[in-house]
Design a protein around this motif. Structure first.
Motif, mmCIF file in Angstrom:
data_model
loop_
_atom_site.group_PDB
_atom_site.id
_atom_site.type_symbol
_atom_site.label_atom_id
_atom_site.label_comp_id
_atom_site.label_asym_id
_atom_site.label_seq_id
_atom_site.Cartn_x
_atom_site.Cartn_y
_atom_site.Cartn_z
ATOM 1 N N ALA A 1 -45.829 0.213 -26.625
ATOM 2 C CA ALA A 1 -46.731 0.226 -25.212
ATOM 3 C C ALA A 1 -46.240 1.206 -24.157
ATOM 4 C CB ALA A 1 -46.595 -1.118 -24.529
ATOM 5 N N GLY A 2 -44.724 1.489 -24.259
ATOM 6 C CA GLY A 2 -44.289 2.611 -23.257
ATOM 7 C C GLY A 2 -44.566 4.000 -23.971
ATOM 8 N N PHE A 3 -44.580 4.216 -24.846
ATOM 9 C CA PHE A 3 -45.091 5.338 -25.685
ATOM 10 C C PHE A 3 -46.527 5.786 -25.229
ATOM 11 C CE2 PHE A 3 -46.818 7.946 -29.118
ATOM 12 C CZ PHE A 3 -46.079 9.132 -28.778
ATOM 13 N N PHE A 4 -47.194 4.668 -25.531
ATOM 14 C CA PHE A 4 -48.736 5.028 -25.220
ATOM 15 C C PHE A 4 -49.214 5.268 -23.801
ATOM 16 C CE2 PHE A 4 -49.400 3.033 -29.303
ATOM 17 C CZ PHE A 4 -49.839 4.179 -30.118
ATOM 18 N N ILE A 5 -48.411 4.411 -22.877
ATOM 19 C CA ILE A 5 -48.611 4.610 -21.379
ATOM 20 C C ILE A 5 -48.092 5.916 -21.018
ATOM 21 C CG2 ILE A 5 -48.040 3.576 -19.206
ATOM 22 C CD1 ILE A 5 -48.083 0.772 -20.561
ATOM 23 N N VAL A 6 -46.833 6.366 -21.228
ATOM 24 C CA VAL A 6 -46.251 7.380 -20.833
ATOM 25 C C VAL A 6 -46.817 8.597 -21.123
ATOM 26 C CG1 VAL A 6 -44.374 8.772 -20.821
ATOM 27 C CG2 VAL A 6 -43.795 6.421 -20.618
ATOM 28 N N SER A 7 -47.579 8.565 -22.591
ATOM 29 C CA SER A 7 -48.025 9.915 -23.117
ATOM 30 C C SER A 7 -49.216 9.919 -22.178
ATOM 31 C CB SER A 7 -48.558 9.733 -24.457
ATOM 32 O OG SER A 7 -49.294 8.634 -24.601
ATOM 33 N N LYS A 8 -50.018 9.128 -21.602
ATOM 34 C CA LYS A 8 -51.115 9.237 -20.750
ATOM 35 C C LYS A 8 -51.003 9.490 -19.543
ATOM 36 C CE LYS A 8 -53.677 7.886 -24.169
ATOM 37 N NZ LYS A 8 -54.222 8.947 -25.140
ATOM 38 N N THR B 1 -49.432 12.017 -16.746
ATOM 39 C CA THR B 1 -48.819 13.475 -16.695
ATOM 40 C C THR B 1 -48.014 13.710 -15.594
ATOM 41 O OG1 THR B 1 -50.834 13.873 -15.293
ATOM 42 C CG2 THR B 1 -50.797 14.462 -17.524
ATOM 43 N N PHE B 2 -48.063 12.861 -14.676
ATOM 44 C CA PHE B 2 -46.863 12.975 -13.693
ATOM 45 C C PHE B 2 -45.486 12.572 -13.888
ATOM 46 C CE2 PHE B 2 -48.470 8.886 -12.651
ATOM 47 C CZ PHE B 2 -47.298 8.019 -12.403
ATOM 48 N N LEU B 3 -45.165 12.047 -15.053
ATOM 49 C CA LEU B 3 -44.100 11.542 -15.442
ATOM 50 C C LEU B 3 -43.135 12.728 -16.004
ATOM 51 C CD1 LEU B 3 -43.942 7.666 -16.367
ATOM 52 C CD2 LEU B 3 -42.899 8.641 -14.661
ATOM 53 N N THR B 4 -42.257 13.090 -15.535
ATOM 54 C CA THR B 4 -41.468 14.038 -16.612
ATOM 55 C C THR B 4 -40.453 13.311 -17.490
ATOM 56 O OG1 THR B 4 -39.507 13.913 -15.052
ATOM 57 C CG2 THR B 4 -41.037 15.474 -14.248
ATOM 58 N N PRO B 5 -40.127 14.144 -18.393
ATOM 59 C CA PRO B 5 -39.599 13.365 -19.559
ATOM 60 C C PRO B 5 -38.241 12.675 -19.373
ATOM 61 C CG PRO B 5 -40.295 15.434 -20.504
ATOM 62 C CD PRO B 5 -40.814 15.408 -18.886
ATOM 63 N N ALA B 6 -37.684 13.400 -18.228
ATOM 64 C CA ALA B 6 -36.137 12.778 -17.728
ATOM 65 C C ALA B 6 -36.814 11.305 -17.044
ATOM 66 C CB ALA B 6 -35.660 13.641 -17.100
ATOM 67 N N LEU B 7 -37.650 11.227 -16.310
ATOM 68 C CA LEU B 7 -38.032 10.053 -15.445
ATOM 69 C C LEU B 7 -38.485 8.978 -16.696
ATOM 70 C CD1 LEU B 7 -38.349 8.744 -12.724
ATOM 71 C CD2 LEU B 7 -40.589 9.685 -12.749
ATOM 72 N N ALA B 8 -39.455 9.380 -17.585
ATOM 73 C CA ALA B 8 -39.823 8.311 -18.468
ATOM 74 C C ALA B 8 -38.588 7.982 -19.064
ATOM 75 C CB ALA B 8 -40.697 9.259 -19.678
ATOM 76 N N PHE B 9 -37.576 8.801 -19.613
ATOM 77 C CA PHE B 9 -36.377 8.439 -20.301
ATOM 78 C C PHE B 9 -35.538 7.207 -19.582
ATOM 79 C CE2 PHE B 9 -31.783 8.457 -21.048
ATOM 80 C CZ PHE B 9 -31.638 8.317 -22.582
ATOM 81 N N VAL B 10 -35.533 7.541 -18.280
ATOM 82 C CA VAL B 10 -34.730 6.518 -17.191
ATOM 83 C C VAL B 10 -35.547 5.205 -17.154
ATOM 84 C CG1 VAL B 10 -34.051 6.128 -15.013
ATOM 85 C CG2 VAL B 10 -33.636 8.303 -16.032
ATOM 86 N N VAL B 11 -36.572 5.158 -16.906
ATOM 87 C CA VAL B 11 -37.418 3.860 -17.063
ATOM 88 C C VAL B 11 -37.356 3.063 -18.347
ATOM 89 C CG1 VAL B 11 -40.169 3.242 -16.940
ATOM 90 C CG2 VAL B 11 -39.336 4.983 -15.282
ATOM 91 N N GLY B 12 -37.510 3.810 -19.255
ATOM 92 C CA GLY B 12 -37.253 3.264 -20.884
ATOM 93 C C GLY B 12 -35.755 2.560 -20.846
ATOM 94 N N VAL B 13 -34.644 3.227 -20.556
ATOM 95 C CA VAL B 13 -33.523 2.588 -20.480
ATOM 96 C C VAL B 13 -33.417 1.487 -19.588
ATOM 97 C CG1 VAL B 13 -31.188 3.171 -19.793
ATOM 98 C CG2 VAL B 13 -32.499 4.838 -21.024
ATOM 99 N N VAL B 14 -34.134 1.665 -18.443
ATOM 100 C CA VAL B 14 -34.002 0.431 -17.581
ATOM 101 C C VAL B 14 -34.665 -0.971 -18.073
ATOM 102 C CG1 VAL B 14 -34.714 -0.438 -15.186
ATOM 103 C CG2 VAL B 14 -33.753 1.721 -15.618
#
Length: 149
Positions: free
Chosen positions: A18-25, A27-40
């Motif tokens: 679910a996170g992969f599909f949401i984050v891919s849609k 565009t304002f999330l940078t890869p680093a921010l997406a990684f931190v959200v995923g870790v949390v």
């Protein structure tokens, strides 16, 4: 550290997809921010203590604090731990059986101890005390605490 059970892994996999599909849609999330959200989110999911459903009434208690030790006396000398465990399991969960032997001769002493689920202990005492087991009348009581000198 807690062990991760199957339910947690399933939820984690679902969140990952679910996170992969949401984050891919987004565009304002940078890869680093997406990684931190995923870790949390992963940390939060792994900390959940999800209960598992049990269909068996004789399941293992979750902690040793839920065990009670029973004394079993007047056992036949030929009795084996496995047969005693089967006999007691008719009335609840049995964790272990210890039959005592003479240190010098190695022969059975005719008594032992059974660790059982605390909620089944009184039922076992009522049902098994003064009953016949392998042609002997059992004596089943709550075990006394071992006194250290």
């Amino acid at each position: 550290m807690k062990s991760v059970n199957t339910n947690t892994l399933i939820i984690l996999a679902f969140l990952l997809l679910a996170g992969f599909f949401i984050v891919s849609k987004l565009t304002f999330l940078t890869p680093a921010l997406a990684f931190v959200v995923g870790v949390v989110l992963t940390f939060i999911v792994c900390q959940l203590d999800l209960p598992t459903k049990s269909t068996n009434a004789n399941t293992n208690p979750s902690s040793p604090a839920e065990l009670t030790t029973l004394y079993i006396g007047n056992l036949p000398y030929r009795s084996k731990e496995a047969s005693i465990k089967l006999h007691f399991e008719q009335y609840g969960y049995v964790d272990s059986v210890r039959l005592l032997k003479d240190r010098r001769t190695g022969k059975p002493k005719g008594f032992g101890f059974v660790e059982v689920a605390s909620d089944a202990a009184n039922k076992m005492i009522k049902k098994l005390n003064d009953t016949t087991f392998e042609e002997r009348t059992l004596k089943v009581r709550l075990a006394k605490e071992k006194v250290e000198d």
